[in-house]
Motif scaffolding. Structure first.
Motif, PDB file in Angstrom:
ATOM      1  N   ASP A 318      15.437  -5.766   0.949  1.00 36.07           N
ATOM      2  CA  ASP A 318      16.010  -5.928   2.291  1.00 36.07           C
ATOM      3  C   ASP A 318      15.302  -7.049   3.045  1.00 36.07           C
ATOM      4  O   ASP A 318      15.931  -7.782   3.816  1.00 36.07           O
ATOM      5  N   ASN A 319      14.014  -7.179   2.824  1.00 32.34           N
ATOM      6  CA  ASN A 319      13.229  -8.166   3.567  1.00 32.34           C
ATOM      7  C   ASN A 319      13.073  -9.501   2.833  1.00 32.34           C
ATOM      8  O   ASN A 319      12.919 -10.537   3.474  1.00 32.34           O
ATOM      9  N   TYR A 320      13.119  -9.473   1.507  1.00 37.68           N
ATOM     10  CA  TYR A 320      13.037 -10.730   0.757  1.00 37.68           C
ATOM     11  C   TYR A 320      14.353 -11.490   0.848  1.00 37.68           C
ATOM     12  O   TYR A 320      14.373 -12.720   0.855  1.00 37.68           O
ATOM     13  N   GLY A 321      15.447 -10.741   0.900  1.00 42.45           N
ATOM     14  CA  GLY A 321      16.726 -11.371   1.183  1.00 42.45           C
ATOM     15  C   GLY A 321      17.576 -11.752  -0.009  1.00 42.45           C
ATOM     16  O   GLY A 321      18.717 -12.194   0.173  1.00 42.45           O
ATOM     17  N   ALA A 372       6.987 -18.001 -18.034  1.00 41.73           N
ATOM     18  CA  ALA A 372       6.804 -19.122 -17.113  1.00 41.73           C
ATOM     19  C   ALA A 372       7.998 -19.162 -16.160  1.00 41.73           C
ATOM     20  O   ALA A 372       9.146 -18.970 -16.555  1.00 41.73           O
ATOM     21  N   GLY A 373       7.704 -19.395 -14.894  1.00 44.32           N
ATOM     22  CA  GLY A 373       8.786 -19.406 -13.917  1.00 44.32           C
ATOM     23  C   GLY A 373       9.064 -18.048 -13.299  1.00 44.32           C
ATOM     24  O   GLY A 373      10.082 -17.865 -12.631  1.00 44.32           O
ATOM     25  N   TYR A 374       8.151 -17.100 -13.518  1.00 41.75           N
ATOM     26  CA  TYR A 374       8.244 -15.790 -12.878  1.00 41.75           C
ATOM     27  C   TYR A 374       6.866 -15.378 -12.379  1.00 41.75           C
ATOM     28  O   TYR A 374       5.840 -15.806 -12.918  1.00 41.75           O
ATOM     29  N   VAL A 375       6.842 -14.518 -11.372  1.00 39.79           N
ATOM     30  CA  VAL A 375       5.621 -13.809 -11.001  1.00 39.79           C
ATOM     31  C   VAL A 375       5.939 -12.316 -11.005  1.00 39.79           C
ATOM     32  O   VAL A 375       7.076 -11.908 -10.757  1.00 39.79           O
ATOM     33  N   ARG A 376       4.928 -11.525 -11.330  1.00 37.64           N
ATOM     34  CA  ARG A 376       5.099 -10.066 -11.295  1.00 37.64           C
ATOM     35  C   ARG A 376       4.550  -9.542  -9.981  1.00 37.64           C
ATOM     36  O   ARG A 376       3.390  -9.778  -9.633  1.00 37.64           O
ATOM     37  N   VAL A 377       5.399  -8.830  -9.260  1.00 36.83           N
ATOM     38  CA  VAL A 377       5.042  -8.236  -7.972  1.00 36.83           C
ATOM     39  C   VAL A 377       5.031  -6.723  -8.135  1.00 36.83           C
ATOM     40  O   VAL A 377       6.052  -6.123  -8.482  1.00 36.83           O
ATOM     41  N   ALA A 378       3.896  -6.078  -7.894  1.00 38.59           N
ATOM     42  CA  ALA A 378       3.776  -4.626  -8.048  1.00 38.59           C
ATOM     43  C   ALA A 378       3.933  -3.952  -6.692  1.00 38.59           C
ATOM     44  O   ALA A 378       3.173  -4.234  -5.756  1.00 38.59           O
ATOM     45  N   LEU A 379       4.916  -3.063  -6.589  1.00 36.95           N
ATOM     46  CA  LEU A 379       5.152  -2.316  -5.345  1.00 36.95           C
ATOM     47  C   LEU A 379       4.469  -0.960  -5.463  1.00 36.95           C
ATOM     48  O   LEU A 379       5.074   0.028  -5.878  1.00 36.95           O
ATOM     49  N   VAL A 380       3.210  -0.913  -5.095  1.00 33.46           N
ATOM     50  CA  VAL A 380       2.392   0.277  -5.364  1.00 33.46           C
ATOM     51  C   VAL A 380       1.791   0.899  -4.104  1.00 33.46           C
ATOM     52  O   VAL A 380       1.041   1.866  -4.196  1.00 33.46           O
ATOM     53  N   ASP A 381       2.141   0.367  -2.928  1.00 29.21           N
ATOM     54  CA  ASP A 381       1.510   0.829  -1.687  1.00 29.21           C
ATOM     55  C   ASP A 381       2.475   1.488  -0.712  1.00 29.21           C
ATOM     56  O   ASP A 381       2.120   1.726   0.429  1.00 29.21           O
ATOM     57  N   GLY A 382       3.693   1.775  -1.145  1.00 31.58           N
ATOM     58  CA  GLY A 382       4.649   2.404  -0.255  1.00 31.58           C
ATOM     59  C   GLY A 382       5.583   1.414   0.408  1.00 31.58           C
ATOM     60  O   GLY A 382       5.392   0.194   0.337  1.00 31.58           O
ATOM     61  N   PRO A 383       6.636   1.929   1.077  1.00 32.57           N
ATOM     62  CA  PRO A 383       7.701   1.072   1.608  1.00 32.57           C
ATOM     63  C   PRO A 383       7.271   0.116   2.708  1.00 32.57           C
ATOM     64  O   PRO A 383       7.814  -0.991   2.807  1.00 32.57           O
ATOM     65  N   ASP A 384       6.323   0.493   3.559  1.00 36.84           N
ATOM     66  CA  ASP A 384       5.917  -0.413   4.638  1.00 36.84           C
ATOM     67  C   ASP A 384       5.273  -1.683   4.079  1.00 36.84           C
ATOM     68  O   ASP A 384       5.602  -2.808   4.501  1.00 36.84           O
ATOM     69  N   ALA A 386       5.718  -2.764   1.056  1.00 36.87           N
ATOM     70  CA  ALA A 386       6.759  -3.452   0.282  1.00 36.87           C
ATOM     71  C   ALA A 386       7.613  -4.329   1.188  1.00 36.87           C
ATOM     72  O   ALA A 386       7.962  -5.467   0.834  1.00 36.87           O
ATOM     73  N   ALA A 387       7.948  -3.818   2.360  1.00 34.31           N
ATOM     74  CA  ALA A 387       8.719  -4.612   3.316  1.00 34.31           C
ATOM     75  C   ALA A 387       7.933  -5.847   3.749  1.00 34.31           C
ATOM     76  O   ALA A 387       8.476  -6.954   3.835  1.00 34.31           O
ATOM     77  N   GLU A 388       6.640  -5.654   4.009  1.00 33.99           N
ATOM     78  CA  GLU A 388       5.803  -6.791   4.419  1.00 33.99           C
ATOM     79  C   GLU A 388       5.672  -7.807   3.290  1.00 33.99           C
ATOM     80  O   GLU A 388       5.679  -9.017   3.533  1.00 33.99           O
ATOM     81  N   LEU A 389       5.564  -7.320   2.061  1.00 32.19           N
ATOM     82  CA  LEU A 389       5.518  -8.221   0.911  1.00 32.19           C
ATOM     83  C   LEU A 389       6.772  -9.085   0.855  1.00 32.19           C
ATOM     84  O   LEU A 389       6.708 -10.298   0.627  1.00 32.19           O
ATOM     85  N   GLY A 390       7.935  -8.443   1.035  1.00 26.82           N
ATOM     86  CA  GLY A 390       9.186  -9.192   1.017  1.00 26.82           C
ATOM     87  C   GLY A 390       9.222 -10.272   2.078  1.00 26.82           C
ATOM     88  O   GLY A 390       9.624 -11.414   1.815  1.00 26.82           O
ATOM     89  N   ARG A 391       8.790  -9.925   3.291  1.00 31.71           N
ATOM     90  CA  ARG A 391       8.792 -10.902   4.391  1.00 31.71           C
ATOM     91  C   ARG A 391       7.835 -12.049   4.111  1.00 31.71           C
ATOM     92  O   ARG A 391       8.168 -13.229   4.303  1.00 31.71           O
ATOM     93  N   ARG A 392       6.633 -11.708   3.658  1.00 31.24           N
ATOM     94  CA  ARG A 392       5.637 -12.757   3.434  1.00 31.24           C
ATOM     95  C   ARG A 392       6.024 -13.660   2.254  1.00 31.24           C
ATOM     96  O   ARG A 392       5.859 -14.878   2.322  1.00 31.24           O
ATOM     97  N   LEU A 393       6.506 -13.077   1.178  1.00 29.63           N
ATOM     98  CA  LEU A 393       6.848 -13.884   0.005  1.00 29.63           C
ATOM     99  C   LEU A 393       8.039 -14.813   0.296  1.00 29.63           C
ATOM    100  O   LEU A 393       8.117 -15.920  -0.261  1.00 29.63           O
TER     101      LEU A 393
END
Length: 398
Positions: A318-321, A372-384, A386-393
């Motif tokens: 939702d936040n990464y878009g 190559a051409g990918y990064v792995r993002v681990a969503l391990v800290d809960g939805p809040d 995760a939302a901040e990760l999406g916005r920042r990335l």
């Protein structure tokens, strides 16, 4: 120095630095953006609250610290694992005494199993197949056990599915084992009934073993993933011939520090592996074996965790878009222009630690690295988070 020592040293030298050691070197000399709280999305380490039964079960069984634990797991634990496997996968039977072992975390088991199943002194050096990208333990296991690693490229073009039809007949003929990871770390691909059925037929035809890493089986977006033993049983293979599965409480129960998992399947292979482990000696302490038995016996905390992971996946996108959640696991396999450059930029610009996808892959026979051409993002800290990760990335630029 003996020939044996030289050979072992040579095998070890073939291994590159582990992905997190490479990441540490990559970020050395770079500083995270000041004023932002650091988010570690690099490691697949669930950081959810401990299930309520953990502390009380440890306290009730502290006396076990005065005894050596069995490397196979005590009867209570193995019976709890067998019961879970039958409930989860609808298995008609599985014998806790002969078809189940406790693992000191599946990392140890996934590595050691290659040493139990591969014969490095065969006339033709055998292949150990693995997805690419992969959990790097498979590669280390194959090399140190004396096999040739065979990389099965998993790309967006093939839906990240290891392509069984692309394997040459002469490779199948000399294959010792095939690693499967479903749900996949890092791509999120999930094997279906047909995939396991085809692989079992190939195993019978070419005389190899299947090692299925199912550590993310309880983390999925829509459909609950099938397992190798489930498909074997549906085909009438109730002896689970040629099959071993591994699973873990690290992901299912968010207990990565407890170092407890399972190994289950073909009784002959279990016996062979138990012999190896009786020499190497890995064992989960007895109090933690009782916690593990409680964890395999309880689904309430697992359902709560699944709800959190689904909320986290939704919040991220939702936040990464752009993009959509993977079929399984809590990893986002995020396409970027340059994985190392993006990891540095995310660290410097947004105080986020990510793992470059090329660190989770190997160069194939064409010299191409499918990570190559990918990064792995681990969503391990809960939805809040995760939302901040999406916005920042979304704000990272390279």
């Amino acid at each position: 120095m003996s020939h044996g020592n030289q050979t072992q040293q040579t095998r070890l030298e073939q291994l590159g630095a582990y992905p997190f050691a490479r990441l540490k070197s990559l970020l050395a000399g770079h500083a995270p953006k000041q004023g932002l709280a650091h988010i570690d999305a690099g490691a697949g380490e669930p950081r959810l609250p401990l299930p309520a039964f953990v502390a009380e079960t440890v306290a009730a069984n502290l006396g076990g610290l005065s005894r050596y634990p069995s490397t196979s797991g005590n009867d209570v634990l193995r019976e709890a694992i067998a019961a879970w496997l039958m409930r989860r996968y609808g298995l008609p039977q599985i014998d806790a005494a002969t078809q189940v072992l406790s693992a000191n975390g599946t990392r140890e088991a996934l590595f050691a199993i290659a040493h139990a199943l591969i014969n490095p002194e065969a006339d033709i050096k055998p292949w150990a197949m693995m997805p690419n990208p992969m959990y790097q333990i498979y590669l280390g296991a194959a090399i140190t056990a004396g096999a040739h690693p065979y990389f099965m490229p998993c790309t967006a073009a093939n839906g990240f599915e290891p392509d069984l039809d692309a394997i040459p007949a002469d490779v199948w003929a000399n294959t010792a084992l095939v690693y499967v990871c479903s749900p996949s770390n890092p791509t999120g691909w999930v094997a279906d009934h047909n995939y396991f059925t085809r692989l079992l037929a190939l195993a019978d035809e070419h005389d190899f073993y299947i090692v299925s890493d199912e550590c993310y089986s309880e983390i999925y977006w829509h459909e609950k993933p099938v397992g190798l033993l489930q498909v074997a049983a549906a085909l009438g293979r109730n002896d689970y011939a040629r099959c071993l599965v591994m699973n873990s409480l690290s992901k299912r129960s968010a207990l990565p520090g407890m170092r407890s998992g399972l190994i289950a399947g073909d009784a002959a292979l279990i016996n062979r592996f138990a012999k190896l482990r009786s020499y190497t000696g890995p064992a989960t302490p007895l109090p933690l074996q009782h916690v593990a038995a409680a964890a395999w016996s309880d689904e309430t905390h697992v359902e709560q965790h699944l709800a959190i992971y689904r909320q986290s996946l939704q919040a991220f996108f939702d936040n990464y878009g752009k993009g959509q959640p993977p079929a399984g696991s809590f990893f986002i396999w995020l396409p970027v222009e340059n994985d190392e450059a993006f990891a540095i930029a995310a660290y410097e610009q947004q105080a986020i630690t990510l793992l470059p996808g090329s660190y989770l892959s190997a160069d194939d026979h064409t010299g191409s690295n499918p990570g190559a051409g990918y990064v792995r993002v681990a969503l391990v800290d809960g939805p809040d988070k995760a939302a901040e990760l999406g916005r920042r990335l979304r704000a990272v630029s390279i």
